[in-house]
Scaffold this motif. Sequence first.
Motif, PDB file in Angstrom:
ATOM      1  N   ARG A 121       2.278  -1.815  45.507  1.00 20.20           N
ATOM      2  CA  ARG A 121       1.350  -2.057  46.799  1.00 20.20           C
ATOM      3  C   ARG A 121       1.050  -3.497  47.031  1.00 20.20           C
ATOM      4  NH1 ARG A 121      -0.963   3.241  45.311  1.00 20.20           N
ATOM      5  NH2 ARG A 121      -2.826   2.152  44.228  1.00 20.20           N
ATOM      6  N   ARG A 122       0.731  -4.400  45.904  1.00 20.83           N
ATOM      7  CA  ARG A 122       0.410  -5.614  46.064  1.00 20.83           C
ATOM      8  C   ARG A 122       1.881  -6.807  46.472  1.00 20.83           C
ATOM      9  NH1 ARG A 122      -2.355  -5.296  40.955  1.00 20.83           N
ATOM     10  NH2 ARG A 122      -0.340  -6.073  40.028  1.00 20.83           N
ATOM     11  N   GLU A 123       2.936  -6.052  46.383  1.00 27.97           N
ATOM     12  CA  GLU A 123       4.085  -7.079  46.660  1.00 27.97           C
ATOM     13  C   GLU A 123       4.204  -6.941  48.168  1.00 27.97           C
ATOM     14  OE1 GLU A 123       5.143  -9.125  44.620  1.00 27.97           O
ATOM     15  OE2 GLU A 123       4.554  -8.671  42.547  1.00 27.97           O
ATOM     16  N   GLU A 124       5.031  -8.053  48.620  1.00 26.58           N
ATOM     17  CA  GLU A 124       5.280  -8.009  49.989  1.00 26.58           C
ATOM     18  C   GLU A 124       6.575  -7.142  50.130  1.00 26.58           C
ATOM     19  OE1 GLU A 124       4.957  -9.988  53.511  1.00 26.58           O
ATOM     20  OE2 GLU A 124       4.132 -11.130  51.496  1.00 26.58           O
ATOM     21  N   PRO A 125       6.367  -6.449  51.155  1.00 26.92           N
ATOM     22  CA  PRO A 125       7.364  -5.316  51.582  1.00 26.92           C
ATOM     23  C   PRO A 125       8.828  -6.016  51.816  1.00 26.92           C
ATOM     24  CG  PRO A 125       5.450  -4.623  52.801  1.00 26.92           C
ATOM     25  CD  PRO A 125       5.311  -6.118  52.031  1.00 26.92           C
ATOM     26  N   GLY A 126       9.988  -5.334  51.425  1.00 28.92           N
ATOM     27  CA  GLY A 126      11.083  -6.073  51.748  1.00 28.92           C
ATOM     28  C   GLY A 126      11.353  -7.051  50.594  1.00 28.92           C
ATOM     29  N   SER A 127      10.455  -7.556  49.746  1.00 27.57           N
ATOM     30  CA  SER A 127      11.050  -8.649  48.619  1.00 27.57           C
ATOM     31  C   SER A 127      11.605  -8.167  47.569  1.00 27.57           C
ATOM     32  CB  SER A 127       9.601  -9.247  48.281  1.00 27.57           C
ATOM     33  OG  SER A 127       8.689  -8.212  47.353  1.00 27.57           O
ATOM     34  N   PRO A 128      12.534  -8.866  46.824  1.00 29.70           N
ATOM     35  CA  PRO A 128      13.151  -8.595  45.631  1.00 29.70           C
ATOM     36  C   PRO A 128      12.174  -7.744  44.519  1.00 29.70           C
ATOM     37  CG  PRO A 128      13.859 -10.580  46.164  1.00 29.70           C
ATOM     38  CD  PRO A 128      12.817 -10.508  47.178  1.00 29.70           C
ATOM     39  N   ALA A 129      10.750  -8.368  44.553  1.00 27.87           N
ATOM     40  CA  ALA A 129       9.871  -7.810  43.704  1.00 27.87           C
ATOM     41  C   ALA A 129       9.514  -6.228  44.182  1.00 27.87           C
ATOM     42  CB  ALA A 129       8.306  -8.628  43.786  1.00 27.87           C
ATOM     43  N   ALA A 130       9.352  -6.043  45.589  1.00 22.63           N
ATOM     44  CA  ALA A 130       9.053  -4.881  45.968  1.00 22.63           C
ATOM     45  C   ALA A 130      10.197  -3.853  45.441  1.00 22.63           C
ATOM     46  CB  ALA A 130       8.722  -4.614  47.444  1.00 22.63           C
ATOM     47  N   ALA A 131      11.440  -4.293  45.667  1.00 19.85           N
ATOM     48  CA  ALA A 131      12.657  -3.645  45.585  1.00 19.85           C
ATOM     49  C   ALA A 131      12.684  -3.317  44.013  1.00 19.85           C
ATOM     50  CB  ALA A 131      13.975  -4.248  45.958  1.00 19.85           C
ATOM     51  N   VAL A 132      12.501  -4.152  43.001  1.00 16.25           N
ATOM     52  CA  VAL A 132      12.394  -3.936  41.735  1.00 16.25           C
ATOM     53  C   VAL A 132      11.469  -2.607  41.360  1.00 16.25           C
ATOM     54  CG1 VAL A 132      11.873  -4.879  39.518  1.00 16.25           C
ATOM     55  CG2 VAL A 132      13.472  -6.185  40.840  1.00 16.25           C
ATOM     56  N   LEU A 133      10.321  -2.987  41.757  1.00 16.28           N
ATOM     57  CA  LEU A 133       9.352  -1.990  41.460  1.00 16.28           C
ATOM     58  C   LEU A 133       9.617  -0.483  41.966  1.00 16.28           C
ATOM     59  CD1 LEU A 133       6.211  -4.267  41.812  1.00 16.28           C
ATOM     60  CD2 LEU A 133       6.982  -3.173  39.627  1.00 16.28           C
ATOM     61  N   ALA A 134      10.201  -0.526  43.157  1.00 19.11           N
ATOM     62  CA  ALA A 134      10.620   0.808  43.883  1.00 19.11           C
ATOM     63  C   ALA A 134      11.534   1.303  42.724  1.00 19.11           C
ATOM     64  CB  ALA A 134      11.120   0.815  45.028  1.00 19.11           C
ATOM     65  N   THR A 135      12.539   0.725  42.326  1.00 14.10           N
ATOM     66  CA  THR A 135      13.494   1.205  41.289  1.00 14.10           C
ATOM     67  C   THR A 135      13.014   1.755  39.891  1.00 14.10           C
ATOM     68  OG1 THR A 135      15.223  -0.519  42.246  1.00 14.10           O
ATOM     69  CG2 THR A 135      15.653   0.511  39.993  1.00 14.10           C
ATOM     70  N   ILE A 136      11.975   0.688  39.366  1.00 11.10           N
ATOM     71  CA  ILE A 136      11.194   1.252  38.369  1.00 11.10           C
ATOM     72  C   ILE A 136      10.572   2.622  38.306  1.00 11.10           C
ATOM     73  CG2 ILE A 136       9.439   0.616  36.743  1.00 11.10           C
ATOM     74  CD1 ILE A 136      10.176  -2.167  37.133  1.00 11.10           C
ATOM     75  N   LEU A 137       9.875   2.725  39.493  1.00 11.19           N
ATOM     76  CA  LEU A 137       9.106   4.021  39.851  1.00 11.19           C
ATOM     77  C   LEU A 137      10.050   5.256  40.021  1.00 11.19           C
ATOM     78  CD1 LEU A 137       6.453   2.405  41.884  1.00 11.19           C
ATOM     79  CD2 LEU A 137       6.040   3.544  39.798  1.00 11.19           C
TER      80      LEU A 137
END
Lengths: 189, 291
Positions: free
Chosen positions: B34-50
């Motif tokens: 929720r803290r990461e910028e939507p559409g960023s690599p960080a958000a993509a990585v965390l979505a993959t992890i979850l």
Amino acid sequence: MKILRYPFREKDVRALRAGDEVSISGVLFTGRDKFHKAFADGCGVECDFRDAALYHCGPVVVRTGGGEWKVLAAGPTTSVRENPYEPAFIAASGVRVIIGKGGMDSRTLEALARCGAVYVQATGGAAALYAKAVKRVAGVMRLEEFGAAEACWRFEVEDFRGIVAMDSHGRSLFDTVRIGAKKALDRLF
Amino acid sequence: MRKKEIIETLAALVAETSSKLPDDVAGALRRAKRREEPGSPAAAVLATILGNCSLAAKNTTPLCQDTGTLTFFVSSSLRRIVTREAVEDAVALATERGALRRNCIDSVTGVSRDANSGGGFPVVHYTDDGFPAGEGDVALLLKGGGSENMSRQYSLPDETLGAGRDLDGVRRCVLDAAFKAQGFGCAPGILGVAVGGDRALGYETAKLQLLRPVGSRSPDRALAAMEKRLVEEINSLGIGPMGLGGRTTVLDVKIAGLSRLPASFFVTVAYMCWALRRRSVHIGGGRRAWK
């Protein structure tokens, strides 16, 4: 989301930029430490890597009751260990996509630019999700010699997702992040 | 419980630990997303992890293919039931069932020990925790090699870091360890830190901190404040999930203080990847209960 379908063509790969999210479908070989060393030593691993993907991965693979292979876990392993071998492998094999985690050094970045290939970062540890992307195990080489985790598996994958972290234009997300982090670190010291 | 049931229980513990993240770690990852910028690599990585964690939990398959070093913590009251032999049999069984990768290599010959036992593996600690005989807990921690490779030990003073023999010196060591790890240890990580001890006790204690729940603070006020400060400072480095940039480089930092010799001042950092797999089971009265 950028889409890559096998065979991965040079012009499509060159169109990718560091930071792009990419979905990969088609032929993917696994290869890690023993594979790279064997390739460098010239005891060739006999398969056609041209326009395919190489994945730094040591999967968990079991045989089902029917004798078929089933991939249970297939996340990426750390790529830096293959730094000494990768530029020569890229040049000799014609591979277009290297997939792993943690990134690789400037020699590999230079080889990606010269040969028209990219490095895709898979999410470390996301082994169940990547195993699900493997639709078929199409073969395995050096299983006896290298063991299941180090063998060269030929997978057919569908919608295998990652992030282009090193592109064919000399740009590496890891370098950008490291430089920024060093500046931030110096301010905290 | 009979021997066969004990082995089945331990094999189930291995499968559960390998496939399901503890709630505190999963919760921290969801907050990070929720803290990461939507559409960023960080958000993509965390979505993959979850997404990966839901899938692994649903199918009871390893959530990471590096099923890691297995460290068992067994109540000493169970010593005669949960023997080393029973643990090894359970690990072999769990390996056959695909809950563990064949992950144990003889360092001298290079040959795989296919049952995942021998040469010190798996690690088994018996701890005195006050349960009556025949009853107690078995806890298991799985820690992968990519993160273990990022663990470090410092000896203070360290001139290159400007780190003296005080808490600020400790802070500089932990920041340096987080910087050097970049994304290699599978960030966002959880750092266990030991201040003092001899070298061996430092590594052991640093790793033991990984058993503390994410978000819990040290009972020592100075260490608790340093834990909080380090989480903020490390996350300001911008290394982010898997080192692709972002706001979450660590989920937590845990620090423990030990005694030291006047001549030594070690700071040990155990780097744990986001896949902090730990679980425990209570055995007693012929039954088992997940904790």
